[in-house]
Scaffold this motif. Structure first.
Motif, PDB file in Angstrom:
ATOM      1  N   HIS A   1      31.119  31.573  54.751  1.00  0.00           N
ATOM      2  CA  HIS A   1      32.516  31.151  54.770  1.00  0.00           C
ATOM      3  C   HIS A   1      32.567  29.721  55.303  1.00  0.00           C
ATOM      4  O   HIS A   1      32.938  29.483  56.444  1.00  0.00           O
ATOM      5  CB  HIS A   1      33.352  32.089  55.647  1.00  0.00           C
ATOM      6  CG  HIS A   1      33.236  33.514  55.246  1.00  0.00           C
ATOM      7  ND1 HIS A   1      33.781  33.999  54.084  1.00  0.00           N
ATOM      8  CD2 HIS A   1      32.597  34.559  55.824  1.00  0.00           C
ATOM      9  CE1 HIS A   1      33.502  35.292  53.976  1.00  0.00           C
ATOM     10  NE2 HIS A   1      32.781  35.649  55.021  1.00  0.00           N
ATOM     11  N   SER A   2      32.161  28.785  54.493  1.00  0.00           N
ATOM     12  CA  SER A   2      32.036  27.416  54.964  1.00  0.00           C
ATOM     13  C   SER A   2      33.385  26.746  55.142  1.00  0.00           C
ATOM     14  O   SER A   2      34.284  26.911  54.318  1.00  0.00           O
ATOM     15  CB  SER A   2      31.216  26.607  53.960  1.00  0.00           C
ATOM     16  OG  SER A   2      31.341  25.234  54.256  1.00  0.00           O
ATOM     17  N   PRO A   3      33.538  25.973  56.223  1.00  0.00           N
ATOM     18  CA  PRO A   3      34.791  25.241  56.404  1.00  0.00           C
ATOM     19  C   PRO A   3      34.984  24.137  55.370  1.00  0.00           C
ATOM     20  O   PRO A   3      36.038  23.526  55.324  1.00  0.00           O
ATOM     21  CB  PRO A   3      34.651  24.653  57.815  1.00  0.00           C
ATOM     22  CG  PRO A   3      33.196  24.632  58.118  1.00  0.00           C
ATOM     23  CD  PRO A   3      32.593  25.763  57.329  1.00  0.00           C
TER      24      PRO A   3
ATOM     25  N   PHE B   1      42.441  21.921  52.788  1.00  0.00           N
ATOM     26  CA  PHE B   1      42.451  22.384  54.169  1.00  0.00           C
ATOM     27  C   PHE B   1      41.214  21.923  54.932  1.00  0.00           C
ATOM     28  O   PHE B   1      41.276  21.604  56.101  1.00  0.00           O
ATOM     29  CB  PHE B   1      42.568  23.911  54.216  1.00  0.00           C
ATOM     30  CG  PHE B   1      43.941  24.377  53.892  1.00  0.00           C
ATOM     31  CD1 PHE B   1      44.908  24.442  54.876  1.00  0.00           C
ATOM     32  CD2 PHE B   1      44.290  24.709  52.599  1.00  0.00           C
ATOM     33  CE1 PHE B   1      46.197  24.849  54.578  1.00  0.00           C
ATOM     34  CE2 PHE B   1      45.569  25.111  52.296  1.00  0.00           C
ATOM     35  CZ  PHE B   1      46.533  25.184  53.276  1.00  0.00           C
TER      36      PHE B   1
ATOM     37  N   THR C   1      34.820  24.655  52.086  1.00  0.00           N
ATOM     38  CA  THR C   1      35.157  25.195  50.767  1.00  0.00           C
ATOM     39  C   THR C   1      36.640  25.422  50.562  1.00  0.00           C
ATOM     40  O   THR C   1      37.058  25.965  49.565  1.00  0.00           O
ATOM     41  CB  THR C   1      34.436  26.543  50.533  1.00  0.00           C
ATOM     42  OG1 THR C   1      34.715  27.383  51.646  1.00  0.00           O
ATOM     43  CG2 THR C   1      32.956  26.367  50.365  1.00  0.00           C
ATOM     44  N   SER C   2      37.445  25.039  51.559  1.00  0.00           N
ATOM     45  CA  SER C   2      38.870  25.314  51.418  1.00  0.00           C
ATOM     46  C   SER C   2      39.654  24.065  51.037  1.00  0.00           C
ATOM     47  O   SER C   2      40.752  23.842  51.504  1.00  0.00           O
ATOM     48  CB  SER C   2      39.415  25.931  52.711  1.00  0.00           C
ATOM     49  OG  SER C   2      39.046  25.163  53.831  1.00  0.00           O
ATOM     50  N   GLY C   3      39.065  23.252  50.182  1.00  0.00           N
ATOM     51  CA  GLY C   3      39.763  22.134  49.561  1.00  0.00           C
ATOM     52  C   GLY C   3      40.507  21.255  50.543  1.00  0.00           C
ATOM     53  O   GLY C   3      39.949  20.747  51.510  1.00  0.00           O
TER      54      GLY C   3
ATOM     55  N   LEU D   1      36.593  36.718  60.037  1.00  0.00           N
ATOM     56  CA  LEU D   1      35.563  36.077  59.232  1.00  0.00           C
ATOM     57  C   LEU D   1      35.132  34.736  59.798  1.00  0.00           C
ATOM     58  O   LEU D   1      34.008  34.306  59.625  1.00  0.00           O
ATOM     59  CB  LEU D   1      36.085  35.839  57.806  1.00  0.00           C
ATOM     60  CG  LEU D   1      36.573  37.083  57.072  1.00  0.00           C
ATOM     61  CD1 LEU D   1      37.190  36.677  55.740  1.00  0.00           C
ATOM     62  CD2 LEU D   1      35.433  38.055  56.846  1.00  0.00           C
ATOM     63  N   GLY D   2      36.060  34.076  60.482  1.00  0.00           N
ATOM     64  CA  GLY D   2      35.799  32.701  60.901  1.00  0.00           C
ATOM     65  C   GLY D   2      35.171  32.626  62.281  1.00  0.00           C
ATOM     66  O   GLY D   2      35.075  33.616  63.005  1.00  0.00           O
ATOM     67  N   PHE D   3      34.744  31.408  62.618  1.00  0.00           N
ATOM     68  CA  PHE D   3      34.139  31.182  63.919  1.00  0.00           C
ATOM     69  C   PHE D   3      35.114  31.471  65.056  1.00  0.00           C
ATOM     70  O   PHE D   3      34.743  32.011  66.084  1.00  0.00           O
ATOM     71  CB  PHE D   3      33.675  29.727  64.040  1.00  0.00           C
ATOM     72  CG  PHE D   3      32.459  29.414  63.219  1.00  0.00           C
ATOM     73  CD1 PHE D   3      31.476  30.361  63.026  1.00  0.00           C
ATOM     74  CD2 PHE D   3      32.301  28.164  62.653  1.00  0.00           C
ATOM     75  CE1 PHE D   3      30.340  30.078  62.278  1.00  0.00           C
ATOM     76  CE2 PHE D   3      31.172  27.858  61.903  1.00  0.00           C
ATOM     77  CZ  PHE D   3      30.194  28.813  61.716  1.00  0.00           C
ATOM     78  N   ALA D   4      36.390  31.062  64.876  1.00  0.00           N
ATOM     79  CA  ALA D   4      37.342  31.123  65.996  1.00  0.00           C
ATOM     80  C   ALA D   4      37.510  32.554  66.492  1.00  0.00           C
ATOM     81  O   ALA D   4      37.404  32.821  67.690  1.00  0.00           O
ATOM     82  CB  ALA D   4      38.682  30.528  65.578  1.00  0.00           C
ATOM     83  N   ASP D   5      37.775  33.493  65.582  1.00  0.00           N
ATOM     84  CA  ASP D   5      37.988  34.879  66.006  1.00  0.00           C
ATOM     85  C   ASP D   5      36.711  35.473  66.583  1.00  0.00           C
ATOM     86  O   ASP D   5      36.744  36.217  67.563  1.00  0.00           O
ATOM     87  CB  ASP D   5      38.444  35.739  64.824  1.00  0.00           C
ATOM     88  CG  ASP D   5      39.853  35.384  64.376  1.00  0.00           C
ATOM     89  OD1 ASP D   5      40.604  34.829  65.194  1.00  0.00           O
ATOM     90  OD2 ASP D   5      40.185  35.654  63.213  1.00  0.00           O
TER      91      ASP D   5
ATOM     92  N   LYS E   1      38.002  41.961  59.576  1.00  0.00           N
ATOM     93  CA  LYS E   1      38.761  40.836  59.029  1.00  0.00           C
ATOM     94  C   LYS E   1      38.534  39.539  59.807  1.00  0.00           C
ATOM     95  O   LYS E   1      39.154  38.533  59.520  1.00  0.00           O
ATOM     96  CB  LYS E   1      40.269  41.166  59.042  1.00  0.00           C
ATOM     97  CG  LYS E   1      40.637  42.339  58.150  1.00  0.00           C
ATOM     98  CD  LYS E   1      40.422  41.998  56.690  1.00  0.00           C
ATOM     99  CE  LYS E   1      40.859  43.149  55.796  1.00  0.00           C
ATOM    100  NZ  LYS E   1      40.424  42.964  54.405  1.00  0.00           N
TER     101      LYS E   1
END
Lengths: 646, 81
Positions: free
Chosen positions: A410-412, A418, A414-416, A616-620, A614
């Motif tokens: 889930h690379s940061p 964002f 890849t969200s265009g 998925l990201g580093f923060a959570d 759910k």
């Protein structure tokens, strides 16, 4: 490798007793299971728990000088002790052991406080000079070996680990919420903070001298980068030749031991460099150890096997499952003595267990190469962001971000639009020394939203990015950008987390000593003079190191992009959607309220999100691991309870 | 439940970790208010695809479509048959 502890009576304190010292040193028995030693006088008590590695028969500590007026206990290794012993004997000193420890007392006689400048090693030292009633506490240059102190009731207590201080009934047990906020920003407390109220660490590269009722803390070494013109007459081949000779010598020195030495293999460049140098330039038999994961995203077994086949090493591979991490995590925290935001130290504790089972006490590891030679993604990311800042409205400049983080599911990037926004964070701070670290710290600080109102009110000093200035050199803003990034990385993530929670602590949990040839101070000082382009050429990290190792390691490893070592985080703590029993207990409303650090409602929603898979990201994930680990610290150290995680 | 309510509750519960409706205005920018981090937006997209049976194209991953509750509501309305 060992554990040390002691008590110094300050003005009107009670003299230390053998009983007190025994209580303290027994708490760090895992650091030195091979025997105890003590020195006791009216003013000071020193204790030592020994892991025998050099001079197995004669190296018991404390060790003293000729007239026994100088006594030392020491945790670590002095790698250049052979050369120092020869030199000191020439200067007239008489040695009564063959251990590396003894050079410390004779160097002290010769050079006073400057003794430490002569040491090439990893160490935490407590030296008592009874003639001048002076205690010196010293820590190695980069912070490989730990050393903590606390002042209480007219005494100074010191030890390798906080649990040893807590073994003394006079020492209070309380989490310092400012220090916890530092962990939830920089991934580590900043010196002199430990996670605990009033307990301080001796910072890396520092000496503390206590004499005549005064305490003086001074720095004897620092990561430093020359501002003057770099020598451009040297060719890449010259630099490469010099580096190779230096690394061979560093590895040779760090293989000094009276017990066999193994090596960790990660599958990346750095550990491959070390094993290749051992194989090609020493006569040490190669014994290697690696960790692998069921999850493909984290696993590097294929690259590890490439190197094993290439060098023909005798190899042990440990497979780490998510359930292993969940089960072992409380024990990890009992050793880290700190909150952490990743589970990654856990598999390394399992690996050091396998090393111990194989009958080894010492391993070489590749830690430090990324800081020294410019290997981290954060350096490349900052390079891209600086490149982008030259034309902030450019549409094509940020496209280069897509070259970063190819290994992330889930690379940061890849969200265009964002991801552009994410990497634009802190662009206004281009000139700040911490420019590179803003995206990481901003993500980590999201954990702070879980603090309770009471905890927020109790924090006496709010932690923000500027807090880092407390540990930065005055002239850092004049340094080259990459050097600034390296300095901050070396003084936060490396010393406070990688060498500590993920290094010394999880190795010593199984009485294993890690050694770090890339952190030989001569290697660091050499690399500090390198032109930045030989560290990161374009976006090719550790360029000089890769060039130097051509022909010595498989091309598949030499040419691969760096994959940081990571492990499954929140997923490790659930069976299906059900949290492990101890996790459910520590996240329960009642337990969260009792501890008081966090808001029970927000924490329960985080638990729910993680349970559903759910997060998925580093923060959570960082929030979950950070909260869980800090609650474990509370349970194990403040409440003094135990956890059944099986 | 309305599309807006579904999205609001999802953002409140999963990123602000609260059920306090006043913590989020439907016009609040997720980026400006620092509500989502870089991977958070990917999680939102997974949620939208799962919940509303749509597919978000790479070219549609822009703030105009996804940066607030209202923007998402309009985007979903356009995407759904």
């Amino acid at each position: 490798m060992c554990g040390i502890a002691g008590i110094l009576t300050l003005k009107d304190g009670v003299p230390p007793s053998r009983n007190e010292l025994e209580g303290m040193i027994h708490a760090v028995q895992h650091r030195g299971p091979d025997g105890y030693g003590y020195y006791l006088s009216q003013r000071v008590g020193l204790a030592h728990a020994r892991l025998s590695i050099i001079d197995l028969a004669g190296g018991d500590q404390p060790i003293h000088n000729e007239d026994q007026s100088v006594q030392v206990v020491f945790n670590g290794e002095i790698f250049n002790y052979v050369e120092l012993t020869a030199q000191l004997k020439q200067q007239g000193h008489r040695f009564y052991t063959h251990s590396d420890t003894e050079v410390i007392v004779h160097l002290y006689e010769e050079y006073g406080e400057a003794f430490v400048d002569h040491l090439n090693g990893q160490f935490a030292i407590a030296l008592w000079d009874s003639r001048s009633e002076r205690l010196i506490l010293a820590r190695d240059r980069t912070g490989i070996r730990p050393l903590y102190t606390i002042e209480s009731g007219g005494r100074l207590y010191f030890s390798s680990e906080v649990k040893s201080l807590f073994a003394h009934p006079a020492i209070p047990r309380e989490i310092n919420l400012t220090a916890l906020s530092e962990v939830f920003t920089f991934w580590t407390t900043l010196p002199p903070h430990s996670l605990f109220e009033s307990v301080e660490m001796i910072p890396p590269g520092h000496l503390q001298v206590i004499e005549n009722g005064t305490m003086k803390l001074s720095r004897y070494w620092d990561w430093s980068y020359p501002n003057e013109q770099i020598d451009n007459r040297k060719s890449l081949a010259d630099w490469s030749e010099e580096l190779k000779a230096l690394m061979i010598d560093s590895v040779r020195l760090q293989l000094r031991s009276d017990v066999p030495v193994g090596a960790y293999l990660s599958g990346g460049l750095d550990s491959s460099v070390l094993t290749s140098l051992i194989k090609n330039f020493t006569d040490t038999p190669l014994r290697t150890f690696s960790i692998g994961f069921e999850d493909e995203e984290f696993d590097e077994s294929g690259f590890q096997q490439d190197l094993v086949d290439y060098l023909g090493t005798n190899h042990t591979h440990v497979l780490c499952k998510r359930s292993d991490i969940g089960a072992a995590f409380p024990r990890v925290i009992s050793h880290t003595e700190s909150a952490i935001v990743r589970t990654a130290p856990t598999p390394l504790m399992l690996l050091s267990g396998a090393v111990r089972e194989a009958g080894y006490k010492v391993v070489l590891t590749g830690e430090g190469a990324d800081e020294v030679f410019g290997g981290y993604d954060i350096f490349k990311e900052a390079k891209v962001r600086r490149f982008w800042s030259h034309a902030p409205d450019s549409e094509w400049r940020p496209l280069i971000l897509q070259r970063l983080y190819p290994y992330l599911k889930h690379s940061p990037t890849t969200s265009g639009a964002f991801s552009k926004r994410f990497f634009q964070q802190g662009m206004e701070h281009l000139d700040k020394p911490f420019f590179a670290h803003i995206p990481r710290w901003a993500t980590t600080q999201r954990i702070l939203q879980f603090f309770s109102d009471e905890a927020r009110a109790a924090i006496n000093q709010a932690v923000d990015f500027e807090t880092i200035n407390r540990i930065l050199p005055a002239d850092i803003e004049t340094w080259k950008p990459l050097n600034r990034d390296q300095y901050i990385e070396a003084n936060t993530l490396l010393s406070g987390y990688l060498l500590s929670s993920q290094g010394d602590r999880v190795a010593m949990a199984n009485s294993i000593e890690g050694r770090y040839p890339f952190l030989d101070h001569r290697v660091i000082e050499f690399a500090a003079t390198l032109p930045s382009r030989y560290k990161i050429m374009g976006l090719n990290e550790k360029y000089l190191l890769k060039q130097t190792m051509q022909g010595l390691i498989p091309e598949s490893i030499r040419k691969r992009s760096k994959q940081p070592y990571r492990a499954p985080d929140s997923q490790s703590f659930f069976h299906g959607e059900k949290p492990l029993d101890y996790v459910a207990y520590l996240f329960s409303e009642e337990r969260i309220r009792k501890a008081g650090y966090y808001n029970p409602k927000t924490v329960s929603l985080l638990l729910k999100k993680c349970a559903r898979g759910k997060a998925l990201g580093f923060a959570d994930n960082m929030a979950f691991v950070g909260i869980l680990s800090s609650m474990l610290v509370d349970e194990l150290f403040v409440e003094q309870a135990s956890i059944d995680s099986q | 439940m309305s599309t807006e309510a579904i999205i609001r509750n999802y953002i409140l519960e999963n990123y602000l970790f609260t059920d306090d409706q006043s913590a989020l205005n439907s016009t609040d920018s997720f980026l400006d208010k620092d509500i989502l981090d870089s991977t958070g937006i990917l999680e939102v997209i997974y949620f939208l695809e799962d919940e509303f049976g749509i597919k978000v194209e790479d070219t549609e991953m822009v703030p105009e479509n996804l940066d607030s509750v209202n923007n998402i509501v309009s985007f979903i309305a356009k995407k759904r048959p």
